[in-house]
Design an enzyme around this catalytic site. Sequence first.
Site, short mmCIF file in Angstrom:
data_model
loop_
_atom_site.label_atom_id
_atom_site.label_comp_id
_atom_site.label_asym_id
_atom_site.label_seq_id
_atom_site.Cartn_x
_atom_site.Cartn_y
_atom_site.Cartn_z
N THR A 124 52.23 -2.95 17.27
CA THR A 124 52.58 -4.30 17.75
C THR A 124 51.67 -4.72 18.90
O THR A 124 52.13 -5.01 19.99
CB THR A 124 54.04 -4.35 18.23
OG1 THR A 124 54.20 -3.35 19.28
CG2 THR A 124 55.02 -4.07 17.13
N LEU A 169 52.41 -7.57 21.52
CA LEU A 169 53.78 -8.05 21.30
C LEU A 169 54.74 -6.94 21.68
O LEU A 169 54.48 -5.76 21.41
CB LEU A 169 53.98 -8.42 19.83
CG LEU A 169 53.21 -9.64 19.34
CD1 LEU A 169 53.29 -9.76 17.82
CD2 LEU A 169 53.73 -10.92 20.00
N HIS A 182 57.03 7.55 34.15
CA HIS A 182 57.63 7.81 32.83
C HIS A 182 58.65 8.93 32.92
O HIS A 182 58.69 9.70 33.89
CB HIS A 182 56.57 8.07 31.76
CG HIS A 182 55.77 9.34 31.88
ND1 HIS A 182 56.00 10.44 31.10
CD2 HIS A 182 54.73 9.66 32.67
CE1 HIS A 182 55.12 11.38 31.38
NE2 HIS A 182 54.34 10.94 32.34
N ASP A 219 54.92 17.27 34.80
CA ASP A 219 54.57 16.03 34.10
C ASP A 219 55.68 15.65 33.16
O ASP A 219 55.79 16.23 32.08
CB ASP A 219 53.25 16.22 33.35
CG ASP A 219 52.79 14.97 32.61
OD1 ASP A 219 53.41 13.91 32.79
OD2 ASP A 219 51.80 15.06 31.87
N GLU A 253 55.65 7.57 27.36
CA GLU A 253 54.32 7.49 27.98
C GLU A 253 53.36 8.45 27.33
O GLU A 253 52.18 8.16 27.16
CB GLU A 253 54.43 7.78 29.49
CG GLU A 253 53.12 7.57 30.26
CD GLU A 253 52.28 8.83 30.46
OE1 GLU A 253 51.25 8.73 31.15
OE2 GLU A 253 52.63 9.92 29.93
N GLU A 273 54.96 -1.88 26.66
CA GLU A 273 55.85 -2.84 25.99
C GLU A 273 56.59 -3.71 27.01
O GLU A 273 56.79 -4.90 26.80
CB GLU A 273 56.86 -2.10 25.09
CG GLU A 273 56.20 -1.32 23.96
CD GLU A 273 55.19 -2.14 23.17
OE1 GLU A 273 55.57 -3.16 22.60
OE2 GLU A 273 54.01 -1.74 23.14
N GLU A 294 54.22 -6.31 28.08
CA GLU A 294 54.04 -7.33 27.05
C GLU A 294 55.26 -8.25 26.95
O GLU A 294 55.13 -9.46 26.83
CB GLU A 294 53.74 -6.67 25.70
CG GLU A 294 52.33 -6.07 25.67
CD GLU A 294 52.01 -5.22 24.45
OE1 GLU A 294 50.84 -4.86 24.29
OE2 GLU A 294 52.93 -4.92 23.67
N ASP A 327 53.49 9.55 38.91
CA ASP A 327 53.77 10.25 37.64
C ASP A 327 53.91 11.73 38.02
O ASP A 327 54.99 12.16 38.48
CB ASP A 327 52.61 9.96 36.68
CG ASP A 327 52.73 10.66 35.34
OD1 ASP A 327 53.53 11.59 35.21
OD2 ASP A 327 51.99 10.29 34.40
N HIS A 381 51.13 20.01 29.82
CA HIS A 381 51.47 19.72 28.41
C HIS A 381 51.79 20.97 27.58
O HIS A 381 51.74 20.90 26.36
CB HIS A 381 50.36 18.91 27.73
CG HIS A 381 50.30 17.47 28.18
ND1 HIS A 381 49.63 16.50 27.49
CD2 HIS A 381 50.85 16.83 29.24
CE1 HIS A 381 49.76 15.34 28.13
NE2 HIS A 381 50.49 15.52 29.20
#
Lengths: 743, 743
Positions: free
Chosen positions: B263, B266, B373, B383, B421, B430, B433, B450, B551
């Site tokens: 999207t 949008l 996030h 993280d 995120e 989003e 937007e 973060d 991660h």
Amino acid sequence: MIKQLLLGILCGAVILTVGILIGNYGITKSSSSGPSWVRDVAKDVDESFIEKFLSEVDNKNIEENLRELTKVPHMATTAGDEKTVQYMLKRWQDPDTGLDEAWREEYMVYLSFPDPKNPNKVTVVSPSDAVLHTAREKEKSYTTDQEDPEVVQPYAAYSPAGHARGKLVYANQGKLSDYQDLNNTLDLSGTIAITRYGGAGRAAKAINAAPFGVIGVLVYTDPGDINDGLMSDINETYPNSWYLPPSGVERGSFNTHYGDLRTPYLAAKEDTYRIPVEDITGLPPIPIQPIGFEDAYALICELAGEAAPPTWQGGFNCTYNFGGPGFKMTSAFNNSDVKLDIYNSGELRNSSNVMGVIKGSVEPDRYVIYGNHRDSWVHGAIDPSSGTSVMLELSRVLGQMVKQGKWRPRRSIIFGSWGAEEFGLIGSAEYAEQYITRLSERTIAYINVDIAVFANAYLRASGMPSLQNVIFTAAKQVEAPGTNSLSVFDNWIRYSNRTTTKNETIPKMGYLTGAGSDYAPFVHYLGITSIDMSYTYDRTKTKARIYPAYHTAYDTFDYASRFIDPGFVSHQAVARTAGNILIRLADSLLLPFNCTDYTELLKAYLDVALNLYKTQLQAREISMEPLKRAVASFSSAASHLDEVIRSSDLANETPLKVRRINDQLMLLDRAFLNPLAFPDKYAFRHVIWTSSSAGKPTFPGLADAFAKAESSGQSSDWDKVHYHLSVLSQAIEGAANTLVDVI
Amino acid sequence: MIKQLLLGILCGAVILTVGILIGNYGITKSSSSGPSWVRDVAKDVDESFIEKFLSEVDNKNIEENLRELTKVPHMATTAGDEKTVQYMLKRWQDPDTGLDEAWREEYMVYLSFPDPKNPNKVTVVSPSDAVLHTAREKEKSYTTDQEDPEVVQPYAAYSPAGHARGKLVYANQGKLSDYQDLNNTLDLSGTIAITRYGGAGRAAKAINAAPFGVIGVLVYTDPGDINDGLMSDINETYPNSWYLPPSGVERGSFNTHYGDLRTPYLAAKEDTYRIPVEDITGLPPIPIQPIGFEDAYALICELAGEAAPPTWQGGFNCTYNFGGPGFKMTSAFNNSDVKLDIYNSGELRNSSNVMGVIKGSVEPDRYVIYGNHRDSWVHGAIDPSSGTSVMLELSRVLGQMVKQGKWRPRRSIIFGSWGAEEFGLIGSAEYAEQYITRLSERTIAYINVDIAVFANAYLRASGMPSLQNVIFTAAKQVEAPGTNSLSVFDNWIRYSNRTTTKNETIPKMGYLTGAGSDYAPFVHYLGITSIDMSYTYDRTKTKARIYPAYHTAYDTFDYASRFIDPGFVSHQAVARTAGNILIRLADSLLLPFNCTDYTELLKAYLDVALNLYKTQLQAREISMEPLKRAVASFSSAASHLDEVIRSSDLANETPLKVRRINDQLMLLDRAFLNPLAFPDKYAFRHVIWTSSSAGKPTFPGLADAFAKAESSGQSSDWDKVHYHLSVLSQAIEGAANTLVDVI
């Protein structure tokens, strides 16, 4: 002694109390009402000042402004244009009646001109190359104005130079459908098409033609479209009436996009990157030239071939045939070609805007902009000098008040005298591109008065529905000329009205959906709430497409003062109404914007969209619910903001609360912008007002996308409908987000 | 009697005077200083409140927040994620310590997951299809955390599913130049490339590979890049230290563009139009899978072929060869292939942001946004939960003050706990937007914390230069942990500093040029002045590319509390510094933005640009004068605004003057946006901070355009340099226009 003591204490107490009271209330004025700015920030529009303004707007001054502005032709970037630059500067820099400051701003822009030494030619040429007919190169003179050597030859700006020779066909208005219909009847390759003004944009008449093999296009003004059928200059047309003489030719700019064509989205300064000329889109691919109906008559009535359909017939006393292609066997032009020899060339020229400002006292960082273009095709008495004459009178009255220290607006007022509008709104578009940041951040509204008086019947106003109220308020305070003391408002409603959803009858406002004048960059590129207004026709008296002398050598002071507005009283009414609106926008504590009127429009658009599209979209699993929800969000946000305003005592609350609400109102139209909504339309970003070819009274991008998908049937086109629905819904939600409680 | 009378009159006069004085001054407070809001609107930041805030930020609370947030893995849209949603809501809706309001907002976004029933496989397969080696599917357990069934298998989100089998080659970091170099040595068609993390973006490692015929890519974390060379989990790596165990694998999102991929531009609501999956750009065209260095070691040290160049060598105790392609003849893997079996699939999932607000008292329509996030790849202790723990403590202190009626900020504070995120800044993008209008209109600044603590050496802060001052002010008021009462500021300057043009030594700020965390949509899409900050490494002690457990399944509470920040004192320092900045942005009468510091950056960028490009551009008749003029305009506008601020008595002038200046400061970064500046980069619009591949300390778009033109030599590429110069100059002029006198 005790009694004396008690009396003394009593007296002392009384005196003390009196003292306290004096201290507390007696010297309140000087120091106890808080800082001196407290009263200034709460000041509202002063009705007595508006009355004073209205009484000082003088029709004789407007007449003299027009006389001065129309002394010589002032096509963009010519010596005559420079004269008007100097005149505007002189007026706006006048120490007694001028503005706070005035200056010029130059842009180097791409224009198109004919070659004075090698005029464009349209001829009828026999097979043996004999010239059987030559179209007029200049319009016939009725006053000395037409004899001015600076009157530019009629031409189609941005038509390519070139030579085209072929058989003539009649292509009605040059719409795509016209060429398609014609193509069903005969082979168009190698032909020259003659078309009427109207129905399609100027450039479109050539752009639509080329794919069918047409190699040149003529365009003329049909007497049926402009002169209510009248044709004779002996007694019917100017100088006997406002109608166009047979040799009159409408000049114009034959481009599709507005703004300087070589510097899209960039201000056209000297060192700015320019796209190559061959990369410009939206220009005629084949030569095109306008001619008068005197010459068109000589050509069209000689055409062979089948009779064109009834809707193609015009005002000439002959049958309009398609063309053989070419002329009738019985014609003197039998077997002959029509030949175009076009010598236009593109040039980079310096064009000037003249800018002037009155600085705001309380909120100098909020702008109300009032503008009109200055350049004309020839003398431009009506287009645009009627508007400029009005602007000069209105700025004179305000400027004088400022110079005399009697008034200073709450917000800043910016006046713009734009250059090179006739070539595609260039001055205003470059201004918008150069100053996009500060204009987007700070502009309350833009008022455009280009042609101030098309005719003297009633007020025509187009703009955002949120401004309807302030336009009505102003129109009620101005007397309509030629009526028995009717207000401009009451006179307007007699000619043009509608019934609202609340069952009120009100004057009918127009919308700013196109790019017909300098409001376009403000509306479509910057998302600034705008108005365009003028006095206009009584449609029971004329069906003329526009005032007949439009863009011809007859649009002169003589024409304007004798046939358009004798006495300049309609000009005066426009100046009073526009000035009244301007003062209200600049001085009102709370901006006079009504969001609920915007809701009415959105709901009407939604209803039409649901009726026209819902079933087919549902069948393709495209939901219209997000659009419905968005309009509902907007509606409730607008109502709620109205309620907040109604229940607030804004004059006595913190000025930051008023500012907050005013910011919401100011930014409302900005929220409707989406730079990705119309990838094919240059600088059109406003999802509600963008021009549309579908001709439906609903959201323009949706209507166009739907029409395209319905016609092509391609699933990628239906995807585009869905995409646009999402863009549109998000934009309307964005506007609602601007109006709802700020946190 | 006369004497008495005189005495009485005298007394009376004295008493009256006393009364007047009392009346005038004594009861001034209650009524005579004007409307009650006059004092409120002039109120400035309260230093004693900041002291109170600093004293109440508790490291133990941060520790408990982290323990709660990391109980289970909370990858985006999983049950663990929902648990954190509920926890955030509970905290922010707490009646004693919560915010004014808190709620969730859902987006339906396109994510990518492995198949739990069919795990991705990486194997070494002999010509006879015997499986000679299988890479680990899960990381080795050292604490019970790694045994949680919700620990997601290491994978490359957005890698296509598929099966690839071929000879292995070593391609260094997977940069385009790496594949080009490799391709000069051997034929890459049909090969599998193994690459190290670092040097190129995740997706780029596969995107760069495919054109050379590579059919699958492996990526691993080299111990030389992350573990300062250490490899053994017996005593060197976690749980013995912060270093990554051999089986640890960095997960990640392998996409190029940020935000929901289906999207673009949008908000990803249920009915929003979604582009087809096959139209998504910037994804790996071939399967890619991350593995641990334990497995990478087994593969790389067996590779045949020439030795790779020294810069390609990593931490393994063997020579990194290019590959034959394939393995050495002496290897057990001789003649064998590497095989990837990838079962990832894309899914639409509901992801939530949790939002909370404290409403502003004086300017509720001005927002300071603070966010981080919430989603992790596994337990995400560092993280992102270190940042979320800090945010929760900071919002607890502020929320409690509000609930107790002791404080309410001048401006509104918005807290955002963004979802998804890790898959590409989706929640924040989003949000940007969906709310682009109100965020653009009203946001003062965005603060992103973060990973709050990468390591416990000193503060790292990146952001717009205009915020440097307020960051320094805040950092001077917070004690740096582990120092002898040094401030965070003084400690910072010890580790990282620079000398200004005024010859001052100050801490070195970073820039927000990339899209490494949720600041990206605020900086690059919305043009909001932003900060990203954390505590970071002592680079004399480690060269690790990032903290080693990044991660992986080892980023747990145990890891964080034992190796990253024992005692949570660095977390506390970050919370105090970030909170101090937040309060100053929310409460200062005049926004603490310094435009002159922005000038310093622009001038430095200009100098570099002139040095690097001027001669070559001049030779092509492209003038850099407009850029020079634009920077000069900015410089003088910024100095002038500083002067206006210095010479104003803002607390005693109309609040609309303060607001005007604050609006100029707020909108400064917005002015640098141009939606057409970077057509190839999704949602990058800020001409100063856009990411650049040219690696020059100057204007990024100019540097990239120049590099491309210089390399291709094509005149159309030189035109693009000229075009970008015009875009850039106009944007800087636009920013100057925002700062100059408003009229």
